[in-house]
Motif scaffolding. Structure first.
Motif, PDB file in Angstrom:
ATOM      1  N   THR A 241       0.824  -1.206   0.000  1.00 41.23           N
ATOM      2  CA  THR A 241       0.000   0.000   0.000  1.00 41.23           C
ATOM      3  C   THR A 241       0.862   1.262   0.000  1.00 41.23           C
ATOM      4  OG1 THR A 241      -1.699  -1.188   1.225  1.00 41.23           O
ATOM      5  CG2 THR A 241      -1.875   1.205   1.174  1.00 41.23           C
ATOM      6  N   ALA A 242       0.490   2.221  -0.836  1.00 40.95           N
ATOM      7  CA  ALA A 242       1.252   3.468  -0.947  1.00 40.95           C
ATOM      8  C   ALA A 242       0.338   4.565  -1.448  1.00 40.95           C
ATOM      9  CB  ALA A 242       2.432   3.291  -1.894  1.00 40.95           C
ATOM     10  N   ASP A 243       0.816   5.795  -1.395  1.00 41.46           N
ATOM     11  CA  ASP A 243       0.139   6.896  -2.059  1.00 41.46           C
ATOM     12  C   ASP A 243       1.182   7.657  -2.871  1.00 41.46           C
ATOM     13  OD1 ASP A 243       1.526   8.612  -0.348  1.00 41.46           O
ATOM     14  OD2 ASP A 243      -0.193   8.922   0.975  1.00 41.46           O
ATOM     15  N   ALA A 244       0.785   8.793  -3.414  1.00 42.87           N
ATOM     16  CA  ALA A 244       1.693   9.523  -4.308  1.00 42.87           C
ATOM     17  C   ALA A 244       2.920  10.074  -3.606  1.00 42.87           C
ATOM     18  CB  ALA A 244       0.944  10.650  -5.005  1.00 42.87           C
ATOM     19  N   ASN A 245       2.940  10.054  -2.286  1.00 51.55           N
ATOM     20  CA  ASN A 245       4.129  10.469  -1.543  1.00 51.55           C
ATOM     21  C   ASN A 245       4.928   9.260  -1.064  1.00 51.55           C
ATOM     22  OD1 ASN A 245       3.535  13.289  -1.662  1.00 51.55           O
ATOM     23  ND2 ASN A 245       1.934  12.936  -0.149  1.00 51.55           N
ATOM     24  N   THR A 246       4.528   8.069  -1.520  1.00 47.83           N
ATOM     25  CA  THR A 246       5.147   6.777  -1.190  1.00 47.83           C
ATOM     26  C   THR A 246       5.130   6.488   0.298  1.00 47.83           C
ATOM     27  OG1 THR A 246       7.449   7.589  -1.069  1.00 47.83           O
ATOM     28  CG2 THR A 246       6.659   6.844  -3.199  1.00 47.83           C
ATOM     29  N   THR A 247       4.240   7.111   1.041  1.00 46.85           N
ATOM     30  CA  THR A 247       4.115   6.755   2.443  1.00 46.85           C
ATOM     31  C   THR A 247       3.382   5.424   2.563  1.00 46.85           C
ATOM     32  OG1 THR A 247       2.079   8.050   2.556  1.00 46.85           O
ATOM     33  CG2 THR A 247       4.102   9.135   3.247  1.00 46.85           C
ATOM     34  N   GLY A 248       3.439   4.840   3.741  1.00 41.73           N
ATOM     35  CA  GLY A 248       2.743   3.577   3.958  1.00 41.73           C
ATOM     36  C   GLY A 248       3.664   2.383   3.850  1.00 41.73           C
ATOM     37  N   PRO A 249       3.086   1.170   3.864  1.00 39.47           N
ATOM     38  CA  PRO A 249       3.879  -0.063   3.879  1.00 39.47           C
ATOM     39  C   PRO A 249       4.874  -0.194   2.733  1.00 39.47           C
ATOM     40  CG  PRO A 249       1.604  -0.535   4.424  1.00 39.47           C
ATOM     41  CD  PRO A 249       1.645   0.903   4.027  1.00 39.47           C
ATOM     42  N   PHE A 250       4.532   0.291   1.546  1.00 41.76           N
ATOM     43  CA  PHE A 250       5.450   0.154   0.412  1.00 41.76           C
ATOM     44  C   PHE A 250       6.808   0.776   0.726  1.00 41.76           C
ATOM     45  CE2 PHE A 250       7.272   2.032  -3.490  1.00 41.76           C
ATOM     46  CZ  PHE A 250       7.538   0.867  -4.190  1.00 41.76           C
ATOM     47  N   LEU A 251       6.794   2.030   1.178  1.00 41.45           N
ATOM     48  CA  LEU A 251       8.031   2.712   1.544  1.00 41.45           C
ATOM     49  C   LEU A 251       8.656   2.085   2.785  1.00 41.45           C
ATOM     50  CD1 LEU A 251      10.097   5.048   1.393  1.00 41.45           C
ATOM     51  CD2 LEU A 251       8.498   6.422   2.733  1.00 41.45           C
ATOM     52  N   ASP A 252       7.827   1.851   3.804  1.00 43.14           N
ATOM     53  CA  ASP A 252       8.348   1.346   5.075  1.00 43.14           C
ATOM     54  C   ASP A 252       9.071   0.010   4.905  1.00 43.14           C
ATOM     55  OD1 ASP A 252       7.213   3.556   6.219  1.00 43.14           O
ATOM     56  OD2 ASP A 252       5.446   2.503   6.985  1.00 43.14           O
ATOM     57  N   ASN A 253       8.514  -0.876   4.095  1.00 43.17           N
ATOM     58  CA  ASN A 253       9.119  -2.199   3.923  1.00 43.17           C
ATOM     59  C   ASN A 253      10.425  -2.152   3.141  1.00 43.17           C
ATOM     60  OD1 ASN A 253       7.313  -4.127   5.272  1.00 43.17           O
ATOM     61  ND2 ASN A 253       5.785  -3.420   3.811  1.00 43.17           N
ATOM     62  N   PHE A 254      10.516  -1.233   2.179  1.00 40.99           N
ATOM     63  CA  PHE A 254      11.782  -1.121   1.453  1.00 40.99           C
ATOM     64  C   PHE A 254      12.841  -0.463   2.334  1.00 40.99           C
ATOM     65  CE2 PHE A 254      14.676   0.604  -1.860  1.00 40.99           C
ATOM     66  CZ  PHE A 254      14.948  -0.587  -2.521  1.00 40.99           C
TER      67      PHE A 254
END
Length: 429
Positions: A241-254
C-alpha cells in the motif's frame, strides 16, 4: 559521464524573459502545486527573488495533496481560481479541450521548442500548440538493496525476467516477513508505471496509434509475470500500500530491508534518504529487466509542466507567463541552472531543460541518479491521450485484482483491454 541530451545545448541558450512589462498596477497571481511544505518554501523563496525586480507582482503558493490536484484545477478553473498550476502531462488533452489552460505566448513557445527535447515539448502540447513550460521528467529503474543481495548470494542485478524471478525467489523469506519484489497498490501511477515499464521492456505497448494494445502476446507475458510473482509469494500485496508520496507499507518495507527489489521513479530519492539515513548507501539502481519478447531495457517516462489558467484576467495571465519564464531561465538559479531545476533537484527529480541537465551534471552522476539518467534515451513516454487518466485508473484496478488473486492473468488481460477500448473510444468522441 555522458548525457544523451547535452548535444542540443547550443539551442538552449536561455528561455527569454517576456518583453519588458510595465505593470499598470499591482498584480496578484497564485501557484497551485502538490509539493511538500519544504519544497513549497523553496518555490516561495524563488518568488521573493522574482519580486526584487518585479515588485508589483505578488505570487502566492498553495499546495494540495496529489490526489486532489486535478479536481482542484477543474473545480477552481474560473477567473478566481489558481493562476498557475503544476500538472501531470497526462491531464493536458482534456484540460485543453475544456479550455481551462491557456496556450503559451509565442515568445515562450519558441524558446521551449529550442531549449527542451522534442519529446518533452510534444507531451506539453496538444494539436501542435504548446500549453505550458515543461519542468520535470521521471523515468523508472529497478531499485535493489545491495545488502540483501549479498545475503541471498546474488552477485548482480537481474538483466532478464528469468534472472528477475530467480532473484525475487532468493530474496523472499516468509519467516522473516521479507518479500523479493515489492509491487504497489492504492495509487494509480504507482501501480501502472512499473507494470508498463516491464511491458515495454518486453516489446509491448499500452497504446499504439491511439488504440489500446493490451491484448498482445507481450502483454499476456507481462500479466503472467505478475501472477507468477504473486503465486510464488515473492510479492505480498499487504506490503504494497502506498500513495503519491510513497508513504505507507510500500516505503516502510523497502526502507526497513523487508523488500529486496522494487521498480520506482527517480523522484523518490528524497523519501528514501530521509527514511534510510546512512543505510541509503545500500540502495542501487539498474535498468528494467528485459522480457522474453523484448530487445533492451525500456522505462516508461512521464513529465510535468506548469500551465496558466485560461480564465484568469489578462494582466494575471501576462504576469504568470512572465514569472514562469523567469523561473525557468538559467539566470534565475545557481551556477547556470534555473530556479525551477534547483527546486526539482532538491527532491531528486530530473529536470528536463537541456541546460539544466548540464548545470546539474555532477549530482546527476551520483550512484542513485545515474542509473536513471542512463535509461532516458530508450524511455517510452506514457501515452498522452484523451481519457488517459481514466484509462490509468482502470488498469490500476485490474492489476490490483490480479495482485490479490481475484482474477487470473488471462482474465486480467481481457478485462484491461476491454475497459481500455471503452474508455478511450468514449473520450475521443
Amino acid at each position: 559521464m555522458s548525457f544523451a541530451w547535452t548535444s542540443k545545448l547550443a539551442l538552449a541558450a536561455g528561455l527569454a524573459i517576456l518583453p519588458a512589462t510595465a505593470w499598470a498596477q499591482s498584480v496578484n497571481i497564485s501557484y497551485l502545486t502538490h509539493w511538500s511544505p519544504e519544497t513549497v518554501a523553496l518555490l516561495e523563496a524563488a518568488a521573493k527573488d522574482y519580486a526584487k525586480t518585479n515588485p508589483d507582482v505578488s505570487v502566492t503558493v498553495r499546495a494540495v495533496p496529489f490526489g486532489d490536484l486535478l479536481t482542484t484545477l477543474r473545480s477552481q478553473g474560473g477567473a478566481d481560481g489558481p493562476t498557475i498550476g503544476g500538472i501531470y502531462d497526462l491531464w493536458l488533452p482534456e484540460l485543453a479541450r475544456d479550455k481551462l489552460v491557456a496556450p503559451a505566448p509565442d515568445a515562450v513557445a519558441s524558446e521551449v521548442k529550442a531549449a527542451w527535447p522534442a519529446g518533452v515539448t510534444s507531451a506539453a502540447s496538444v494539436g501542435g500548440t504548446l500549453y505550458g513550460i515543461p519542468n520535470e521528467i521521471d523515468v523508472y529503474a529497478l531499485n535493489y538493496n545491495k545488502a540483501l543481495f549479498k545475503q541471498a548470494g546474488i552477485a548482480a542485478p537481474p538483466k532478464t525476467w528469468d534472472e528477475f524471478k530467480d532473484a525475487a525467489k532468493k530474496l523472499t523469506n516468509k519467516d522473516a516477513g521479507q518479500q523479493g519484489f515489492g509491487m504497489i497498490n492504492s495509487w494509480a501511477a504507482g501501480v501502472v508505471h512499473p507494470f508498463a515499464s516491464l511491458l515495454v521492456s518486453n516489446g509491448g505497448d499500452l497504446v499504439k496509434d491511439g488504440k489500446p494494445v493490451l491484448d498482445s502476446p507481450q502483454a499476456a507475458e507481462t500479466f503472467q509475470l505478475y501472477e507468477d510473482l504473486i503465486k510464488s509469494g515473492a510479492s505480498v500485496p499487504s506490503m504494497a500500500t502506498a500513495d503519491a508520496n510513497t508513504t505507507g507499507p510500500f516505503l516502510d518495507n523497502f526502507v526497513s530491508g523487508k523488500t529486496g527489489m522494487i521498480i520506482m521513479a527517480n523522484w523518490w530519492e528524497s523519501a528514501l534518504k530521509a527514511g534510510m539515513g546512512d543505510k541509503f548507501a545500500d540502495i542501487a539502481t539498474a535498468p528494467i529487466p528485459v522480457g522474453p519478447s523484448g530487445d533492451k531495457p525500456h522505462s516508461i517516462s512521464y513529465s510535468w509542466m506548469t500551465v496558466v489558467n485560461a480564465n484568469a484576467g489578462t494582466a494575471e495571465q501576462k504576469a504568470a507567463w512572465d514569472f514562469l519564464a523567469w523561473l525557468n531561465n538559467p539566470k534565475s538559479g545557481k551556477n547556470g541552472a534555473s530556479a525551477m531545476s534547483d527546486i526539482l533537484m532538491s527532491m531528486g527529480i530530473l529536470p528536463s531543460r537541456l541546460s539544466d541537465i548540464e548545470a546539474h551534471k555532477d549530482k546527476l552522476g551520483s550512484e542513485f541518479l545515474s542509473g536513471y539518467v542512463s535509461v532516458l534515451t530508450d524511455a517510452k513516454p506514457f501515452p498522452v491521450v484523451p481519457g488517459g487518466q481514466e484509462f490509468s485508473e482502470s488498469l490500476q484496478q485490474t492489476l490490483e485484482a490480479l495482485q490479490y488473486g481475484q482474477v487470473s492473468a488471462k482474465d486480467a488481460q481481457a478485462t484491461a483491454q476491454a475497459d481500455a477500448i471503452s474508455i478511450l473510444e468514449r473520450a475521443a468522441r
